[in-house]
Design a protein around this motif. Structure first.
Motif, PDB file in Angstrom:
ATOM      1  N   ASP A 117      56.333 -56.341  68.584  1.00 51.94           N
ATOM      2  CA  ASP A 117      55.308 -55.291  68.634  1.00 51.94           C
ATOM      3  C   ASP A 117      55.394 -54.513  69.945  1.00 51.94           C
ATOM      4  OD1 ASP A 117      54.048 -56.832  70.572  1.00 51.94           O
ATOM      5  OD2 ASP A 117      52.171 -56.990  69.487  1.00 51.94           O
ATOM      6  N   THR A 124      57.357 -61.428  63.997  1.00 52.58           N
ATOM      7  CA  THR A 124      57.858 -62.122  62.817  1.00 52.58           C
ATOM      8  C   THR A 124      59.362 -61.943  62.711  1.00 52.58           C
ATOM      9  OG1 THR A 124      57.456 -62.444  60.459  1.00 52.58           O
ATOM     10  CG2 THR A 124      57.553 -60.175  61.221  1.00 52.58           C
ATOM     11  N   TYR A 141      55.565 -53.956  54.898  1.00 46.49           N
ATOM     12  CA  TYR A 141      54.462 -54.903  54.954  1.00 46.49           C
ATOM     13  C   TYR A 141      54.027 -55.128  56.402  1.00 46.49           C
ATOM     14  CZ  TYR A 141      51.844 -59.241  54.688  1.00 46.49           C
ATOM     15  OH  TYR A 141      50.879 -60.190  54.825  1.00 46.49           O
ATOM     16  N   ILE A 142      54.991 -55.297  57.275  1.00 47.46           N
ATOM     17  CA  ILE A 142      54.679 -55.529  58.694  1.00 47.46           C
ATOM     18  C   ILE A 142      53.993 -54.309  59.309  1.00 47.46           C
ATOM     19  CG2 ILE A 142      55.709 -55.906  60.970  1.00 47.46           C
ATOM     20  CD1 ILE A 142      57.876 -57.570  59.423  1.00 47.46           C
ATOM     21  N   LYS A 144      52.365 -51.839  57.735  1.00 45.62           N
ATOM     22  CA  LYS A 144      51.040 -51.634  57.120  1.00 45.62           C
ATOM     23  C   LYS A 144      50.022 -52.630  57.654  1.00 45.62           C
ATOM     24  CE  LYS A 144      52.507 -50.023  52.695  1.00 45.62           C
ATOM     25  NZ  LYS A 144      52.732 -50.468  51.354  1.00 45.62           N
ATOM     26  N   LYS A 145      50.464 -53.841  57.835  1.00 45.71           N
ATOM     27  CA  LYS A 145      49.584 -54.888  58.324  1.00 45.71           C
ATOM     28  C   LYS A 145      49.097 -54.567  59.731  1.00 45.71           C
ATOM     29  CE  LYS A 145      48.453 -59.233  57.249  1.00 45.71           C
ATOM     30  NZ  LYS A 145      47.247 -59.544  56.603  1.00 45.71           N
ATOM     31  N   PHE A 147      50.497 -55.309  62.709  1.00 49.41           N
ATOM     32  CA  PHE A 147      50.599 -56.398  63.685  1.00 49.41           C
ATOM     33  C   PHE A 147      50.615 -55.836  65.099  1.00 49.41           C
ATOM     34  CE2 PHE A 147      52.520 -58.488  59.978  1.00 49.41           C
ATOM     35  CZ  PHE A 147      51.755 -59.638  59.947  1.00 49.41           C
TER      36      PHE A 147
END
Length: 150
Positions: A117, A124, A141-142, A144-145, A147
């Protein structure tokens, strides 16, 4: 005749420009520096020279226009050779080789994609070969989530 040559030349230039589009791979330390100026996630492709699946990712998935656009837009992309003990760089006040950094990131299989990040904390891993759609789905997914090193 002149028009045909002009059209052919224009088409050739269009194809050549399209063929040159690729992921903007950076060295780890350059991505960290760029992140300080404009925070973004880092996508670290941890590979080895002998890894057949790594080569397949380079040849197919990383040549897909959708993958190229998404990675260049959302991430600073880094190539990290998990067996390179020669090239070193500084990170967080310590000196690492590429192999040492791969070990610090706990990468044990290849290919492996480590997402870091903007605060430079590992988030991840996406291990293994992935077709373009699968790769985009995992990255999406990462993103959108959202993190943030939590």
């Amino acid at each position: 005749m002149r028009k045909i040559v002009l059209i052919a030349f224009t088409l050739f230039l269009g194809f050549a420009a399209q063929a040159q589009e690729e992921i903007k791979w950076m060295k780890f330390e350059d991505a960290v520096a760029a992140n300080q100026e404009n925070p973004k996630m880092l996508l670290v492709d941890v590979y080895t020279d002998w890894c057949g699946w790594c080569k397949k990712m380079d040849a197919l998935t990383f040549k897909d226009p959708s993958v190229i656009d998404y990675v260049n837009d959302q991430f600073y992309a880094v190539k990290l050779n998990a067996e390179d003990d020669n090239r070193t760089f500084d990170f967080m006040g310590k000196k690492y080789s590429e192999a040492e950094m791969a070990a610090v990131m706990r990468v044990r299989s290849f290919p492996n994609f480590v997402i870091i990040d903007p605060t430079l904390k590992n988030i991840t891993q996406l291990p293994g070969y992935r077709e373009p759609e699968q790769f985009l789905e995992g990255l999406g997914y990462i993103v959108k989530k959202g993190f943030r090193g939590q």
